[in-house]
Design a protein around this motif. Structure first.
Motif, PDB file in Angstrom:
ATOM      1  N   THR A 102       0.851  -1.179   0.000  1.00 46.23           N
ATOM      2  CA  THR A 102       0.000   0.000   0.000  1.00 46.23           C
ATOM      3  C   THR A 102       0.893   1.238   0.000  1.00 46.23           C
ATOM      4  N   ASP A 104       1.093   3.665   2.092  1.00 41.50           N
ATOM      5  CA  ASP A 104       1.672   3.887   3.419  1.00 41.50           C
ATOM      6  C   ASP A 104       2.832   2.939   3.684  1.00 41.50           C
ATOM      7  N   ARG A 105       2.664   1.674   3.316  1.00 44.03           N
ATOM      8  CA  ARG A 105       3.728   0.698   3.559  1.00 44.03           C
ATOM      9  C   ARG A 105       4.929   0.951   2.646  1.00 44.03           C
ATOM     10  N   VAL A 107       5.972   3.877   1.726  1.00 45.51           N
ATOM     11  CA  VAL A 107       6.694   4.965   2.391  1.00 45.51           C
ATOM     12  C   VAL A 107       7.470   4.434   3.588  1.00 45.51           C
ATOM     13  N   GLU A 108       6.794   3.648   4.424  1.00 44.66           N
ATOM     14  CA  GLU A 108       7.418   3.190   5.671  1.00 44.66           C
ATOM     15  C   GLU A 108       8.534   2.166   5.426  1.00 44.66           C
ATOM     16  N   GLY A 134      -1.123   5.843  -4.421  1.00 40.97           N
ATOM     17  CA  GLY A 134      -0.344   6.913  -3.811  1.00 40.97           C
ATOM     18  C   GLY A 134      -0.090   8.049  -4.777  1.00 40.97           C
ATOM     19  N   MET A 138      -0.043  13.021  -1.470  1.00 39.25           N
ATOM     20  CA  MET A 138       0.080  12.170  -0.296  1.00 39.25           C
ATOM     21  C   MET A 138       1.500  12.188   0.242  1.00 39.25           C
ATOM     22  N   ILE A 142       2.352  13.288   4.112  1.00 46.26           N
ATOM     23  CA  ILE A 142       2.799  12.372   5.157  1.00 46.26           C
ATOM     24  C   ILE A 142       4.311  12.382   5.348  1.00 46.26           C
ATOM     25  N   HIS A 146       7.555  11.338   8.673  1.00 42.12           N
ATOM     26  CA  HIS A 146       8.524  10.255   8.478  1.00 42.12           C
ATOM     27  C   HIS A 146       9.936  10.779   8.264  1.00 42.12           C
TER      28      HIS A 146
END
Length: 310
Positions: A102, A104-105, A107-108, A134, A138, A142, A146
């Motif tokens: 996803t 978010d994942r 990015v992380e 994404g 976004m 975010i 981070h």
């Protein structure tokens, strides 16, 4: 310039870098603007400047039956990124695991954990994550949480609209080398190893250095004025046939380059051939005499065009 892999955490010296994030196939003037901004920002902030690219191209991963469409190899991109001033090229392997992340994942797990990004610069149309959910907005939203900030470089436009790899491919499909070169800021070039052919050219006074087209976008079949860059640094003018050689059987797709005033063997050597100008489409000839007469005329025209383009 270092060449890094995206499958493992980056070395400490490159963590905190400003990453130009995209695919950058073709590295056209729009891509160059994104990378230039990333490099400028990295220099101003005292960070490494990193250009990320995906391999294989996401389009070929999702649609494996696509005809060949690549405009550059990874090695060509590495040379172009280095010439632009990047400190490193980051090759991100595109596979099912990455495709299923996803936004978010991504990015992380990628941008933060593996790459330690201190800044991200993208083009206006960049998307990422599963189902391309994404967006650049976004990333900008975010990123600060981070540890990085993200910015977008707008499109480079002309009368034809935003500069894009699609426009370059269309130009090549119609034999418009000059338009492709204008959009890329350099001629489209095919790189590879010189392979053995059937050696017909040497029997008619036109020995050629033959190359497979591999995964490159297929330009319009025909005769081109070209410049070849040899692995010893020499740049030599020539004329090339790109296509299936309809005069001979069986048909076989090749790039066959006749280099002016070169007699040495080039077998198994690396060469990069720039398509400078399209001269004429492929044609079938009734005999060798008419073929040779046309090749004489093609080489004369190639010399004229290369002289004018110098």
């Amino acid at each position: 310039m270092e060449r890094l892999t995206g499958s493992a955490p980056l070395p400490a010296a490159f963590r905190g870098g400003v990453i130009a994030l995209g695919n950058f196939d073709g590295f056209h003037i729009g891509h160059q603007a994104v990378v230039a901004r990333a490099i400028d920002r990295a220099r101003a902030e005292g960070r490494p400047a990193i250009v990320a690219t995906f391999d294989p191209h996401p389009a070929s991963f999702f649609r494996p039956g696509l005809p060949p469409f690549r405009l550059t190899t990874l090695d060509q991109r590495a040379r172009l990124f280095a010439a632009a001033g990047a400190d490193a090229m980051l090759v991100i392997g595109f596979d099912r695991a990455l495709a299923d992340l996803t936004p978010d994942r991504f990015v992380e797990e990628a941008l933060v954990a593996r790459f330690g990004a201190g800044g991200i610069v993208t083009g206006f149309d960049f998307t990422f994550g599963k189902a391309r959910a994404g967006s650049t907005a976004m990333l900008a939203e975010i990123g600060p949480a981070h540890g990085f900030t993200a910015e977008v470089v707008g499109p480079i436009e002309d009368a034809g609209g935003p500069v894009s790899s699609t426009r370059i491919r269309r130009a090549l499909e119609t034999g418009d080398c000059e338009e492709a070169a204008r959009l890329m800021s350099r001629p489209f070039a095919i790189a590879g190893r010189v392979i053995h052919g059937d050696k017909r050219g040497r029997t008619i006074g036109y020995p050629t250095a033959n190359m497979d087209m591999a995964d490159y976008q297929r330009p319009l079949y025909g005769i081109y004025a070209v410049r070849a860059r040899l692995d010893d640094g020499r740049v030599i003018d020539g004329a090339a046939n790109l296509g299936i050689r309809p005069t001979f059987d069986p048909p076989k797709e090749l790039l066959e380059t006749y280099l002016f005033d070169v007699s040495e063997s080039l077998y198994d050597r690396e060469m990069e051939v720039e398509l400078v100008s399209f001269i004429r489409p492929e044609a079938k000839f009734d005999g060798l005499d008419s073929l040779v007469a046309q090749m004489d005329a093609d080489c004369e025209e190639a010399r004229r065009r290369l002289s004018a383009a110098a």
